[in-house]
Design a protein around this motif. Sequence first.
Motif, PDB file in Angstrom:
ATOM      1  N   ASP A   1      13.755 -10.328  -2.098  1.00  0.00           N
ATOM      2  CA  ASP A   1      12.545  -9.647  -2.552  1.00  0.00           C
ATOM      3  C   ASP A   1      12.515  -8.178  -2.133  1.00  0.00           C
ATOM      4  N   ILE A   2      13.683  -7.621  -1.789  1.00  0.00           N
ATOM      5  CA  ILE A   2      13.762  -6.219  -1.357  1.00  0.00           C
ATOM      6  C   ILE A   2      13.223  -5.284  -2.440  1.00  0.00           C
ATOM      7  N   GLN A   3      13.679  -5.465  -3.680  1.00  0.00           N
ATOM      8  CA  GLN A   3      13.223  -4.581  -4.749  1.00  0.00           C
ATOM      9  C   GLN A   3      11.711  -4.701  -4.939  1.00  0.00           C
ATOM     10  N   ARG A   4      11.189  -5.915  -4.896  1.00  0.00           N
ATOM     11  CA  ARG A   4       9.741  -6.127  -5.052  1.00  0.00           C
ATOM     12  C   ARG A   4       8.981  -5.426  -3.920  1.00  0.00           C
ATOM     13  N   GLN A   5       9.485  -5.504  -2.698  1.00  0.00           N
ATOM     14  CA  GLN A   5       8.851  -4.815  -1.566  1.00  0.00           C
ATOM     15  C   GLN A   5       8.854  -3.307  -1.778  1.00  0.00           C
ATOM     16  N   GLN A   6       9.978  -2.795  -2.274  1.00  0.00           N
ATOM     17  CA  GLN A   6      10.068  -1.353  -2.517  1.00  0.00           C
ATOM     18  C   GLN A   6       9.081  -0.919  -3.596  1.00  0.00           C
ATOM     19  N   VAL A   7       8.938  -1.715  -4.638  1.00  0.00           N
ATOM     20  CA  VAL A   7       7.996  -1.379  -5.713  1.00  0.00           C
ATOM     21  C   VAL A   7       6.569  -1.400  -5.169  1.00  0.00           C
ATOM     22  N   ARG A   8       6.247  -2.370  -4.335  1.00  0.00           N
ATOM     23  CA  ARG A   8       4.905  -2.429  -3.733  1.00  0.00           C
ATOM     24  C   ARG A   8       4.647  -1.208  -2.856  1.00  0.00           C
ATOM     25  N   GLN A   9       5.625  -0.818  -2.038  1.00  0.00           N
ATOM     26  CA  GLN A   9       5.462   0.356  -1.175  1.00  0.00           C
ATOM     27  C   GLN A   9       5.285   1.622  -2.005  1.00  0.00           C
ATOM     28  N   LEU A  10       6.047   1.728  -3.071  1.00  0.00           N
ATOM     29  CA  LEU A  10       5.926   2.872  -3.957  1.00  0.00           C
ATOM     30  C   LEU A  10       4.548   2.890  -4.612  1.00  0.00           C
ATOM     31  N   GLY A  11       4.085   1.730  -5.056  1.00  0.00           N
ATOM     32  CA  GLY A  11       2.753   1.633  -5.652  1.00  0.00           C
ATOM     33  C   GLY A  11       1.660   2.027  -4.670  1.00  0.00           C
ATOM     34  N   ALA A  12       1.810   1.618  -3.405  1.00  0.00           N
ATOM     35  CA  ALA A  12       0.822   1.971  -2.385  1.00  0.00           C
ATOM     36  C   ALA A  12       0.790   3.482  -2.169  1.00  0.00           C
ATOM     37  N   LEU A  13       1.966   4.121  -2.159  1.00  0.00           N
ATOM     38  CA  LEU A  13       2.012   5.575  -1.995  1.00  0.00           C
ATOM     39  C   LEU A  13       1.355   6.273  -3.186  1.00  0.00           C
ATOM     40  N   LEU A  14       1.650   5.807  -4.400  1.00  0.00           N
ATOM     41  CA  LEU A  14       1.050   6.424  -5.579  1.00  0.00           C
ATOM     42  C   LEU A  14      -0.466   6.220  -5.589  1.00  0.00           C
ATOM     43  N   ASP A  15      -0.925   5.039  -5.170  1.00  0.00           N
ATOM     44  CA  ASP A  15      -2.375   4.795  -5.062  1.00  0.00           C
ATOM     45  C   ASP A  15      -3.014   5.763  -4.067  1.00  0.00           C
ATOM     46  N   LYS A  16      -2.336   6.005  -2.942  1.00  0.00           N
ATOM     47  CA  LYS A  16      -2.848   6.932  -1.929  1.00  0.00           C
ATOM     48  C   LYS A  16      -2.939   8.343  -2.491  1.00  0.00           C
ATOM     49  N   LEU A  17      -1.878   8.778  -3.173  1.00  0.00           N
ATOM     50  CA  LEU A  17      -1.890  10.113  -3.770  1.00  0.00           C
ATOM     51  C   LEU A  17      -3.021  10.230  -4.796  1.00  0.00           C
ATOM     52  N   GLU A  18      -3.183   9.207  -5.609  1.00  0.00           N
ATOM     53  CA  GLU A  18      -4.256   9.205  -6.619  1.00  0.00           C
ATOM     54  C   GLU A  18      -5.626   9.300  -5.953  1.00  0.00           C
ATOM     55  N   SER A  19      -5.833   8.506  -4.891  1.00  0.00           N
ATOM     56  CA  SER A  19      -7.138   8.498  -4.222  1.00  0.00           C
ATOM     57  C   SER A  19      -7.443   9.838  -3.559  1.00  0.00           C
ATOM     58  N   GLN A  20      -6.401  10.585  -3.192  1.00  0.00           N
ATOM     59  CA  GLN A  20      -6.572  11.910  -2.592  1.00  0.00           C
ATOM     60  C   GLN A  20      -6.686  13.007  -3.646  1.00  0.00           C
ATOM     61  N   GLY A  21      -6.492  12.631  -4.913  1.00  0.00           N
ATOM     62  CA  GLY A  21      -6.534  13.623  -5.980  1.00  0.00           C
ATOM     63  C   GLY A  21      -5.293  14.491  -6.032  1.00  0.00           C
ATOM     64  N   THR A  22      -4.193  14.006  -5.449  1.00  0.00           N
ATOM     65  CA  THR A  22      -2.941  14.766  -5.431  1.00  0.00           C
ATOM     66  C   THR A  22      -2.126  14.452  -6.680  1.00  0.00           C
TER      67      THR A  22
END
Length: 91
Positions: free
Chosen positions: A29-50
């Motif tokens: 599930d390495i790829q799935r974990q990486q996709v989740r981490q990437l999604g979390a980073l993008l969500d953070k950037l979105e929430s900050q308006g970046t």
Amino acid sequence: MLASYLPLRDGGSLAVLNTHLAPFVPGSDIQRQQVRQLGALLDKLESQGTPWLIGGDFNLLPLGQYRRLTPSSASTMAPTATCTCCGTSIR
């Protein structure tokens, strides 16, 4: 993943992301974990308006491309996943 933040005229910054996800490996599930981490980073950037721009090697097929594969090629791809937001099956 490599992240660089470029200054914008308005005082903000543009997040420029480069990634190289692990390929799909049955039983891992390495790829799935990486996709989740990437999604979390993008969500953070979105929430900050970046604003952000992402590129790289995702080791994933573009949406809708699975059905174009030959049966022998399709057998090496990830099984159907379910979208967490709407429950739709994704290939």
